[in-house]
Design a protein around this motif. Structure first.
Motif, PDB file in Angstrom:
ATOM      1  N   THR A  11      -4.273  -9.183 -14.478  1.00 42.62           N
ATOM      2  CA  THR A  11      -4.673  -8.746 -15.809  1.00 42.62           C
ATOM      3  C   THR A  11      -4.020  -9.654 -16.830  1.00 42.62           C
ATOM      4  OG1 THR A  11      -4.879  -6.814 -17.263  1.00 42.62           O
ATOM      5  CG2 THR A  11      -2.776  -7.095 -16.117  1.00 42.62           C
ATOM      6  N   SER A  12      -4.532  -9.657 -18.039  1.00 40.96           N
ATOM      7  CA  SER A  12      -3.967 -10.502 -19.090  1.00 40.96           C
ATOM      8  C   SER A  12      -2.685  -9.882 -19.615  1.00 40.96           C
ATOM      9  CB  SER A  12      -4.981 -10.684 -20.224  1.00 40.96           C
ATOM     10  OG  SER A  12      -6.107 -11.394 -19.774  1.00 40.96           O
ATOM     11  N   VAL A  13      -1.602 -10.637 -19.519  1.00 40.43           N
ATOM     12  CA  VAL A  13      -0.284 -10.188 -19.984  1.00 40.43           C
ATOM     13  C   VAL A  13       0.065 -10.974 -21.242  1.00 40.43           C
ATOM     14  CG1 VAL A  13       2.168 -10.056 -19.420  1.00 40.43           C
ATOM     15  CG2 VAL A  13       0.451  -9.582 -17.655  1.00 40.43           C
ATOM     16  N   ARG A  14       0.363 -10.267 -22.326  1.00 38.21           N
ATOM     17  CA  ARG A  14       0.608 -10.919 -23.617  1.00 38.21           C
ATOM     18  C   ARG A  14       2.043 -10.810 -24.093  1.00 38.21           C
ATOM     19  NH1 ARG A  14      -4.461  -8.855 -23.374  1.00 38.21           N
ATOM     20  NH2 ARG A  14      -6.170 -10.233 -24.027  1.00 38.21           N
ATOM     21  N   TYR A  15       2.850 -10.011 -23.390  1.00 33.45           N
ATOM     22  CA  TYR A  15       4.257  -9.843 -23.769  1.00 33.45           C
ATOM     23  C   TYR A  15       5.131 -10.083 -22.545  1.00 33.45           C
ATOM     24  CZ  TYR A  15       2.345  -7.652 -27.958  1.00 33.45           C
ATOM     25  OH  TYR A  15       1.654  -7.410 -29.116  1.00 33.45           O
ATOM     26  N   PHE A  16       6.134 -10.933 -22.716  1.00 31.90           N
ATOM     27  CA  PHE A  16       6.948 -11.360 -21.582  1.00 31.90           C
ATOM     28  C   PHE A  16       8.434 -11.121 -21.835  1.00 31.90           C
ATOM     29  CE2 PHE A  16       3.153 -13.962 -21.874  1.00 31.90           C
ATOM     30  CZ  PHE A  16       2.635 -13.914 -20.597  1.00 31.90           C
ATOM     31  N   GLU A  17       9.173 -10.933 -20.738  1.00 35.09           N
ATOM     32  CA  GLU A  17      10.632 -10.885 -20.819  1.00 35.09           C
ATOM     33  C   GLU A  17      11.162 -12.270 -21.169  1.00 35.09           C
ATOM     34  OE1 GLU A  17      12.245  -9.422 -17.181  1.00 35.09           O
ATOM     35  OE2 GLU A  17      11.263  -7.461 -17.347  1.00 35.09           O
ATOM     36  N   GLU A  18      12.388 -12.308 -21.691  1.00 32.85           N
ATOM     37  CA  GLU A  18      12.971 -13.583 -22.112  1.00 32.85           C
ATOM     38  C   GLU A  18      13.534 -14.387 -20.942  1.00 32.85           C
ATOM     39  OE1 GLU A  18      15.772 -13.081 -25.246  1.00 32.85           O
ATOM     40  OE2 GLU A  18      14.338 -12.100 -26.584  1.00 32.85           O
ATOM     41  N   ARG A  19      13.675 -13.777 -19.767  1.00 27.66           N
ATOM     42  CA  ARG A  19      14.306 -14.499 -18.658  1.00 27.66           C
ATOM     43  C   ARG A  19      13.441 -15.655 -18.162  1.00 27.66           C
ATOM     44  NH1 ARG A  19      13.472 -11.377 -13.053  1.00 27.66           N
ATOM     45  NH2 ARG A  19      11.882  -9.848 -13.659  1.00 27.66           N
ATOM     46  N   ASN A  20      14.121 -16.690 -17.692  1.00 23.96           N
ATOM     47  CA  ASN A  20      13.450 -17.902 -17.241  1.00 23.96           C
ATOM     48  C   ASN A  20      12.698 -17.694 -15.937  1.00 23.96           C
ATOM     49  OD1 ASN A  20      14.443 -19.367 -19.433  1.00 23.96           O
ATOM     50  ND2 ASN A  20      16.286 -20.008 -18.326  1.00 23.96           N
ATOM     51  N   VAL A  21      11.676 -18.507 -15.752  1.00 20.03           N
ATOM     52  CA  VAL A  21      10.944 -18.551 -14.490  1.00 20.03           C
ATOM     53  C   VAL A  21      11.528 -19.703 -13.676  1.00 20.03           C
ATOM     54  CG1 VAL A  21       8.700 -18.892 -13.392  1.00 20.03           C
ATOM     55  CG2 VAL A  21       8.854 -17.650 -15.572  1.00 20.03           C
ATOM     56  N   PRO A  22      12.022 -19.441 -12.458  1.00 18.57           N
ATOM     57  CA  PRO A  22      12.609 -20.520 -11.649  1.00 18.57           C
ATOM     58  C   PRO A  22      11.625 -21.660 -11.417  1.00 18.57           C
ATOM     59  CG  PRO A  22      13.076 -18.368 -10.675  1.00 18.57           C
ATOM     60  CD  PRO A  22      12.084 -18.136 -11.772  1.00 18.57           C
ATOM     61  N   GLU A  23      12.151 -22.884 -11.359  1.00 22.57           N
ATOM     62  CA  GLU A  23      11.296 -24.043 -11.165  1.00 22.57           C
ATOM     63  C   GLU A  23      10.505 -23.945  -9.871  1.00 22.57           C
ATOM     64  OE1 GLU A  23      11.705 -28.818 -10.311  1.00 22.57           O
ATOM     65  OE2 GLU A  23      13.119 -27.927 -11.730  1.00 22.57           O
ATOM     66  N   GLY A  24      11.114 -23.366  -8.837  1.00 24.04           N
ATOM     67  CA  GLY A  24      10.410 -23.226  -7.564  1.00 24.04           C
ATOM     68  C   GLY A  24       9.148 -22.397  -7.693  1.00 24.04           C
ATOM     69  N   GLN A  25       9.198 -21.371  -8.537  1.00 25.60           N
ATOM     70  CA  GLN A  25       8.007 -20.544  -8.736  1.00 25.60           C
ATOM     71  C   GLN A  25       6.949 -21.283  -9.546  1.00 25.60           C
ATOM     72  OE1 GLN A  25       8.909 -16.576 -10.108  1.00 25.60           O
ATOM     73  NE2 GLN A  25       9.571 -15.981  -8.070  1.00 25.60           N
ATOM     74  N   VAL A  26       7.392 -22.070 -10.531  1.00 28.38           N
ATOM     75  CA  VAL A  26       6.437 -22.874 -11.302  1.00 28.38           C
ATOM     76  C   VAL A  26       5.728 -23.860 -10.369  1.00 28.38           C
ATOM     77  CG1 VAL A  26       6.174 -24.558 -13.156  1.00 28.38           C
ATOM     78  CG2 VAL A  26       7.755 -22.633 -13.442  1.00 28.38           C
ATOM     79  N   ARG A  27       6.494 -24.501  -9.493  1.00 21.49           N
ATOM     80  CA  ARG A  27       5.893 -25.437  -8.547  1.00 21.49           C
ATOM     81  C   ARG A  27       4.936 -24.725  -7.591  1.00 21.49           C
ATOM     82  NH1 ARG A  27       7.704 -30.530  -8.104  1.00 21.49           N
ATOM     83  NH2 ARG A  27       9.433 -31.150  -9.447  1.00 21.49           N
ATOM     84  N   ALA A  28       5.259 -23.489  -7.231  1.00 20.11           N
ATOM     85  CA  ALA A  28       4.377 -22.725  -6.356  1.00 20.11           C
ATOM     86  C   ALA A  28       3.045 -22.429  -7.048  1.00 20.11           C
ATOM     87  CB  ALA A  28       5.058 -21.424  -5.931  1.00 20.11           C
TER      88      ALA A  28
END
Length: 202
Positions: A11-28
């Motif tokens: 679903t479309s998510v428009r509000y996010f927590e401030e915590r970072n997304v690990p680089e490994g997940q971005v690469r995934a």
């Protein structure tokens, strides 16, 4: 997670927590994106990750500008536009720890000749769109939220996003995807049309 679960829960998510997304997940996410079908096997897509504070802030302001232009284009009253601006800047709508901008390189093509310009462009955009869908489904599996932003394609704004990404005018922005951990529990929205309304057998 089963594929059906990822499809049903996206679903479309428009509000996010401030915590970072690990680089490994971005690469995934990108690894999933590039498994999408690609016209003529060209893989002429480019994924630019905006994660530095400065880049994210500049991109966020461009998204806000695009949203305002969109609301004006649909003749929304000024008072409603002001409320939406307040929601963006005070509530952090679309403010994410990571943005993925998806571009295509229009120079990379299979059919030569100007008569094929439009067709090659359409194929490239379709390929990038399928890559975006793969990315979004992978995000569900990883517990991340995403939303598709198309308002960055307004004339002038698209060029600024491309410049911010460090790309030249041969690249075309297909969309921007904010990525992060949802601030609230996600609830997939029911579709307004039934399957029978959009399905035809010939």
């Amino acid at each position: 997670m089963e594929l059906d679960d990822a499809i049903s829960n996206r679903t479309s998510v428009r509000y996010f927590e401030e915590r970072n997304v690990p680089e490994g997940q971005v690469r995934a996410l990108i690894a999933a994106a590039v498994r999408a079908p690609t016209a003529s096997g060209l893989e002429n897509w480019k994924f630019v990750i905006f994660e530095s504070e400065n880049a994210r802030e500049r991109l966020y302001n461009l998204i806000a500008e695009g949203m305002i232009r969109y609301y004006r284009a649909v003749n929304l009253p000024d008072e409603k536009i002001e409320k939406l601006k307040k929601r963006m800047y005070e509530s952090g709508m679309y403010r994410a720890p990571v943005y993925v901008a998806v571009f295509i390189d229009r120079r990379v093509r299979f059919l030569k000749g100007r008569e094929f310009d439009e067709l090659e462009f359409v194929w490239s955009v379709e390929s990038a769109a399928m890559a975006i869908q793969n990315l979004m489904l992978k995000a569900v599996e990883l517990g991340l939220g995403t939303v598709y932003i198309g308002v960055t394609n307004f004339p002038g704004i698209e060029g600024e996003v491309r410049e911010l990404a460090g790309l030249d005018g041969n690249h075309y922005l297909v969309g921007v995807i904010p990525v992060g951990y949802p601030r609230e529990e996600t609830r997939p929205r029911r579709r307004r049309k039934s399957i029978d309304e959009v399905l035809r057998f010939v």
